[in-house]
Design an enzyme around this catalytic site. Structure first.
Site, PDB file in Angstrom:
ATOM      1  N   ASP A   1       0.860  -1.186   0.000  1.00 41.95           N
ATOM      2  CA  ASP A   1       0.000   0.000   0.000  1.00 41.95           C
ATOM      3  C   ASP A   1       0.892   1.230   0.000  1.00 41.95           C
ATOM      4  OD1 ASP A   1      -1.611   2.246   1.063  1.00 41.95           O
ATOM      5  OD2 ASP A   1      -3.155   0.725   1.300  1.00 41.95           O
ATOM      6  N   ILE A   2       0.540   2.160  -0.870  1.00 48.37           N
ATOM      7  CA  ILE A   2       1.356   3.365  -1.027  1.00 48.37           C
ATOM      8  C   ILE A   2       1.441   4.168   0.273  1.00 48.37           C
ATOM      9  CG2 ILE A   2      -0.484   4.950  -1.809  1.00 48.37           C
ATOM     10  CD1 ILE A   2       1.418   5.685  -4.164  1.00 48.37           C
TER      11      ILE A   2
ATOM     12  N   ASN B   1     -12.496  -2.966   3.894  1.00 47.74           N
ATOM     13  CA  ASN B   1     -13.497  -1.900   3.988  1.00 47.74           C
ATOM     14  C   ASN B   1     -14.485  -2.014   2.837  1.00 47.74           C
ATOM     15  OD1 ASN B   1     -12.077  -0.859   6.188  1.00 47.74           O
ATOM     16  ND2 ASN B   1     -10.800   0.430   4.891  1.00 47.74           N
TER      17      ASN B   1
ATOM     18  N   GLN C   1     -14.048   2.812   2.631  1.00 47.22           N
ATOM     19  CA  GLN C   1     -13.514   2.316   1.349  1.00 47.22           C
ATOM     20  C   GLN C   1     -13.305   3.515   0.428  1.00 47.22           C
ATOM     21  OE1 GLN C   1     -15.929  -0.579  -0.738  1.00 47.22           O
ATOM     22  NE2 GLN C   1     -14.286  -1.063  -2.186  1.00 47.22           N
TER      23      GLN C   1
ATOM     24  N   HIS D   1     -10.325  -5.000  -1.827  1.00 49.51           N
ATOM     25  CA  HIS D   1      -8.947  -5.243  -1.411  1.00 49.51           C
ATOM     26  C   HIS D   1      -8.917  -5.562   0.076  1.00 49.51           C
ATOM     27  CE1 HIS D   1      -9.974  -0.988  -1.314  1.00 49.51           C
ATOM     28  NE2 HIS D   1      -9.302  -0.946  -0.167  1.00 49.51           N
TER      29      HIS D   1
ATOM     30  N   HIS E   1      -6.558  -5.336   3.399  1.00 48.52           N
ATOM     31  CA  HIS E   1      -5.366  -4.725   3.990  1.00 48.52           C
ATOM     32  C   HIS E   1      -4.717  -5.714   4.950  1.00 48.52           C
ATOM     33  CE1 HIS E   1      -6.252  -0.376   3.070  1.00 48.52           C
ATOM     34  NE2 HIS E   1      -7.496  -0.814   3.056  1.00 48.52           N
TER      35      HIS E   1
HETATM   36  P1  5GP Z   1      -9.472   1.771   1.334  1.00 50.01           P
HETATM   37  O1  5GP Z   1      -9.518   3.119   1.997  1.00 50.01           O
HETATM   38  O2  5GP Z   1     -10.299   1.753   0.061  1.00 50.01           O
HETATM   39  O3  5GP Z   1      -9.766   0.615   2.238  1.00 50.01           O
HETATM   40  O4  5GP Z   1      -7.959   1.560   0.915  1.00 50.01           O
HETATM   41  C1  5GP Z   1      -7.414   1.977  -0.283  1.00 50.01           C
HETATM   42  C2  5GP Z   1      -5.920   1.929  -0.125  1.00 50.01           C
HETATM   43  O5  5GP Z   1      -5.342   1.996  -1.408  1.00 50.01           O
HETATM   44  C3  5GP Z   1      -5.359   3.109   0.680  1.00 50.01           C
HETATM   45  O6  5GP Z   1      -4.722   2.600   1.856  1.00 50.01           O
HETATM   46  C4  5GP Z   1      -4.389   3.767  -0.272  1.00 50.01           C
HETATM   47  O7  5GP Z   1      -3.204   4.186   0.351  1.00 50.01           O
HETATM   48  C5  5GP Z   1      -4.139   2.690  -1.310  1.00 50.01           C
HETATM   49  N1  5GP Z   1      -3.853   3.193  -2.633  1.00 50.01           N
HETATM   50  C6  5GP Z   1      -4.588   4.098  -3.325  1.00 50.01           C
HETATM   51  N2  5GP Z   1      -4.030   4.301  -4.535  1.00 50.01           N
HETATM   52  C7  5GP Z   1      -2.929   3.506  -4.599  1.00 50.01           C
HETATM   53  C8  5GP Z   1      -1.952   3.275  -5.604  1.00 50.01           C
HETATM   54  O8  5GP Z   1      -1.959   3.848  -6.693  1.00 50.01           O
HETATM   55  N3  5GP Z   1      -0.978   2.383  -5.315  1.00 50.01           N
HETATM   56  C9  5GP Z   1      -0.912   1.728  -4.132  1.00 50.01           C
HETATM   57  N4  5GP Z   1       0.074   0.864  -3.960  1.00 50.01           N
HETATM   58  N5  5GP Z   1      -1.819   1.905  -3.156  1.00 50.01           N
HETATM   59  C10 5GP Z   1      -2.826   2.791  -3.396  1.00 50.01           C
END
Ligand code: 5GP
Ligand code: ZN
Length: 145
Positions: free
Chosen positions: A33-34, A90, A97, A103, A105
């Site tokens: 995750d970035i 999420n 989300q 995805h 985590h």
């Molecule tokens: P959510 O908030 O949907 O559960 O998590 C999305 C996750 O995707 C976030 O933790 C965010 O840092 C990660 N993310 C978003 N865009 C990118 C990307 O382009 N590359 C990577 N490696 N992670 C991403």
């Protein structure tokens, strides 16, 4: 609804945008995750575009979730300072989300002061056994074939 053309995680699967891959097979891709909530924070995504848990069927869930333990163990093995792991999925904006390609985590935990927090409200005192049974009965009715 996000199309697979526009979906950022579909683009990662197709290598149209770069990612730091830790594992890949025919069912999933796992990459860092970035945001790195803690060091080693990894996302596991199905290669099939599904927005959230509500779009999985049992076979896809079995295939995707069967990959989680070996990836989790591999992350834990990189550092003896990793004492535990939060595994989080999420679903929906209200549930934090932000990317609408499902995805999971994997967030390694180093200490209670590392930069990850989770808060469960405790409303035990507001729920009688009867109220809990009423809620459970509603869910059970939806689970009937
Ligand atoms: P959510 O908030 O949907 O559960 O998590 C999305 C996750 O995707 C976030 O933790 C965010 O840092 C990660 N993310 C978003 N865009 C990118 C990307 O382009 N590359 C990577 N490696 N992670 C991403
Ligand atoms: Zn996608």
């Amino acid at each position: 609804m996000t199309s697979t053309t526009d979906c950022i995680f579909c683009k990662i699967i197709r290598n149209e945008i770069p990612s730091t891959v830790v594992y890949e097979d025919d069912v999933v891709k796992a990459f860092l995750d970035i945001s790195q909530a803690t060091p080693g924070h990894t996302l596991v995504i199905p290669k099939q575009h599904v927005a959230d848990i509500f779009e999985y069927d049992a076979d896809l869930a079995a295939a995707v979730f069967s990959r989680i333990p070996k990836i989790a163990k591999a992350i834990k093995a990189i550092d003896p300072a990793i004492k535990g792991m939060n595994i989080l999925n999420n679903n929906g904006e209200v549930a934090y989300q932000s990317v609408f390609h499902s995805h999971i985590h994997l967030i390694p935990r180093y200490s209670d002061t590392d930069d990850f927090k989770i808060h469960f409200g405790d409303h035990t005192d507001q729920y009688t056994p009867e109220k809990l049974t009423q809620i459970a009965d509603q869910i059970k009715a939806q689970l009937k074939d």
